[in-house]
Design a protein around this motif. Structure first.
Motif, PDB file in Angstrom:
ATOM      1  N   PRO A 147      -8.174  86.060   7.945  1.00 47.45           N
ATOM      2  CA  PRO A 147      -8.808  85.658   6.584  1.00 47.45           C
ATOM      3  C   PRO A 147      -9.033  86.825   5.941  1.00 47.45           C
ATOM      4  O   PRO A 147      -9.682  87.976   6.360  1.00 47.45           O
ATOM      5  N   ARG A 148      -9.306  86.739   4.767  1.00 48.40           N
ATOM      6  CA  ARG A 148      -9.773  87.718   3.726  1.00 48.40           C
ATOM      7  C   ARG A 148     -11.232  87.761   3.349  1.00 48.40           C
ATOM      8  O   ARG A 148     -11.539  86.709   3.176  1.00 48.40           O
ATOM      9  N   THR A 149     -11.899  88.715   3.933  1.00 51.46           N
ATOM     10  CA  THR A 149     -13.588  88.535   3.891  1.00 51.46           C
ATOM     11  C   THR A 149     -14.035  89.519   3.102  1.00 51.46           C
ATOM     12  O   THR A 149     -15.313  89.422   2.679  1.00 51.46           O
ATOM     13  N   GLY A 150     -13.220  90.489   2.242  1.00 49.87           N
ATOM     14  CA  GLY A 150     -13.614  91.428   1.461  1.00 49.87           C
ATOM     15  C   GLY A 150     -12.901  91.820   0.438  1.00 49.87           C
ATOM     16  O   GLY A 150     -12.116  91.106   0.288  1.00 49.87           O
ATOM     17  N   ALA A 151     -13.154  93.072  -0.228  1.00 50.95           N
ATOM     18  CA  ALA A 151     -12.257  93.256  -1.553  1.00 50.95           C
ATOM     19  C   ALA A 151     -11.081  93.618  -1.130  1.00 50.95           C
ATOM     20  O   ALA A 151     -10.054  93.507  -1.653  1.00 50.95           O
ATOM     21  N   GLU A 152     -10.715  94.306   0.142  1.00 49.14           N
ATOM     22  CA  GLU A 152      -9.069  94.640   0.361  1.00 49.14           C
ATOM     23  C   GLU A 152      -8.723  93.562   1.355  1.00 49.14           C
ATOM     24  O   GLU A 152      -9.247  92.854   2.129  1.00 49.14           O
ATOM     25  N   GLU A 153      -7.389  93.552   1.185  1.00 46.73           N
ATOM     26  CA  GLU A 153      -6.704  92.427   1.901  1.00 46.73           C
ATOM     27  C   GLU A 153      -6.269  93.022   3.553  1.00 46.73           C
ATOM     28  O   GLU A 153      -6.072  93.955   3.612  1.00 46.73           O
ATOM     29  N   PRO A 154      -6.551  91.981   4.438  1.00 46.31           N
ATOM     30  CA  PRO A 154      -6.270  92.659   5.710  1.00 46.31           C
ATOM     31  C   PRO A 154      -4.989  92.794   6.081  1.00 46.31           C
ATOM     32  O   PRO A 154      -3.875  92.557   5.178  1.00 46.31           O
ATOM     33  N   GLU A 155      -4.645  93.568   7.130  1.00 45.11           N
ATOM     34  CA  GLU A 155      -3.071  93.879   7.570  1.00 45.11           C
ATOM     35  C   GLU A 155      -2.210  92.787   7.459  1.00 45.11           C
ATOM     36  O   GLU A 155      -0.971  92.847   7.188  1.00 45.11           O
ATOM     37  N   PHE A 156      -2.783  91.663   8.215  1.00 52.40           N
ATOM     38  CA  PHE A 156      -1.754  90.470   8.163  1.00 52.40           C
ATOM     39  C   PHE A 156      -2.603  89.143   7.872  1.00 52.40           C
ATOM     40  O   PHE A 156      -2.947  88.206   8.411  1.00 52.40           O
ATOM     41  N   PRO A 157      -2.509  89.150   6.356  1.00 48.13           N
ATOM     42  CA  PRO A 157      -3.281  88.123   5.860  1.00 48.13           C
ATOM     43  C   PRO A 157      -2.759  86.477   6.020  1.00 48.13           C
ATOM     44  O   PRO A 157      -1.546  86.527   5.844  1.00 48.13           O
ATOM     45  N   ALA A 158      -3.537  85.729   6.135  1.00 44.59           N
ATOM     46  CA  ALA A 158      -3.076  84.397   6.243  1.00 44.59           C
ATOM     47  C   ALA A 158      -2.580  84.029   4.665  1.00 44.59           C
ATOM     48  O   ALA A 158      -3.519  84.088   4.012  1.00 44.59           O
ATOM     49  N   PRO A 159      -1.318  83.018   4.549  1.00 44.52           N
ATOM     50  CA  PRO A 159      -1.088  82.631   3.248  1.00 44.52           C
ATOM     51  C   PRO A 159      -2.209  81.410   2.858  1.00 44.52           C
ATOM     52  O   PRO A 159      -2.488  80.656   3.604  1.00 44.52           O
ATOM     53  N   VAL A 160      -2.851  81.713   1.659  1.00 41.92           N
ATOM     54  CA  VAL A 160      -3.712  80.806   1.129  1.00 41.92           C
ATOM     55  C   VAL A 160      -3.192  80.291  -0.265  1.00 41.92           C
ATOM     56  O   VAL A 160      -2.932  81.165  -0.929  1.00 41.92           O
ATOM     57  N   LEU A 161      -3.490  79.389  -0.548  1.00 37.17           N
ATOM     58  CA  LEU A 161      -3.148  78.301  -1.652  1.00 37.17           C
ATOM     59  C   LEU A 161      -4.346  77.973  -2.031  1.00 37.17           C
ATOM     60  O   LEU A 161      -5.195  77.180  -1.785  1.00 37.17           O
ATOM     61  N   VAL A 162      -4.763  78.712  -3.663  1.00 37.17           N
ATOM     62  CA  VAL A 162      -6.008  78.164  -4.215  1.00 37.17           C
ATOM     63  C   VAL A 162      -5.678  76.817  -5.001  1.00 37.17           C
ATOM     64  O   VAL A 162      -4.625  76.777  -5.791  1.00 37.17           O
TER      65      VAL A 162
END
Length: 242
Positions: A147-162
């Motif tokens: 999951p993305r919890t900050g301003a920077e994207e993690p190394e292996f981000p989960a695909p998220v659809l807004v």
């Protein structure tokens, strides 16, 4: 997916010494797995999962997408060269979409493929997360589930659809995370506590003006005494001339 195949899949990326586990250029490596879709809450939609092949010496042979439990998969369009399975999710929750490449149809290094799924109705909330596992021909597996919890994207981000930007992200996510040292429930400081009282400022000004007033008064008294002395001397001199 068979038990025998599962044993050859390693979590995330295998050790750096494994043959072929070399990432491509930074441009390709930052592409990551993405989910795209024109969605409206309460309506069906077609989702597209774009999958780039990011290892330099291996091809992508399998994609597994975890669909949230409150989203129903209605159909999966056939993709030439790929076999597709729709399976129950872990613990009977949600759905797993699995695409396995036929010989000669693997995703080559620096290339990508798009996998589609028809779903609906779309739940009315801020976003939907689709954890995805990407398996390579050398046995390397990449889990796109961070999951993305900050301003920077993690190394292996989960695909998220807004889905609904106006709903606002949940607390702790990238858009809803609070700044360090703050609390959403903490009351704002009062104006009285944060600023000096006007009365105190007036007293300070009055105190600072007292020495000046005293000095002016003393000067006037000295001037009056000098004037009186001059008049007396002049009167005495005029009397002596008579």
């Amino acid at each position: 997916m068979s038990r025998r195949t599962r044993r050859h899949i390693t979590p995330l990326i295998t050790a750096a010494g494994a043959a072929g586990a070399v990432l491509l250029s930074a441009t390709a490596a930052t592409a990551h797995v993405r989910v795209i879709g024109d969605v409206i809450p309460g309506k069906p939609a077609t989702l597209q999962f774009r999958v780039p092949s990011e290892l330099a010496e291996a091809t992508t042979v399998r994609i597994t997408v975890e669909v949230p439990k409150d989203l129903m998969v209605t159909s999966v369009p056939k993709l030439d060269g790929w076999n597709q399975e729709t399976l129950p999710g872990a613990g009977g929750k949600g759905t797993r979409l699995v695409w396995t490449a036929e010989q000669g149809h693997e995703i080559q290094p620096a290339q990508s493929e798009t996998f589609r799924a028809n779903v609906g109705p779309i739940p009315d909330r801020y976003s939907l997360t689709f954890n995805t596992e990407q398996t390579y021909s050398n046995g390397t597996a990449v889990a796109w589930n961070q999951p993305r919890t900050g301003a920077e994207e993690p190394e292996f981000p989960a695909p998220v659809l807004v889905v609904d930007p106006e709903a606002g992200p949940p607390p702790g996510s990238a858009g809803g995370a609070q700044q360090p040292g703050t609390s959403a429930s903490a009351p704002a400081p009062s104006v009285d506590a944060a600023t000096p009282q006007p009365a105190a400022a007036e007293d300070s000004d009055s105190d600072s003006s007292l020495p000046l007033v005293a000095l002016i008064g003393a000067g006037a008294a000295v001037a009056a005494a000098l004037a009186a002395a001059v008049l007396r001397r002049r009167g005495a001199r005029d009397g002596s001339h008579l």
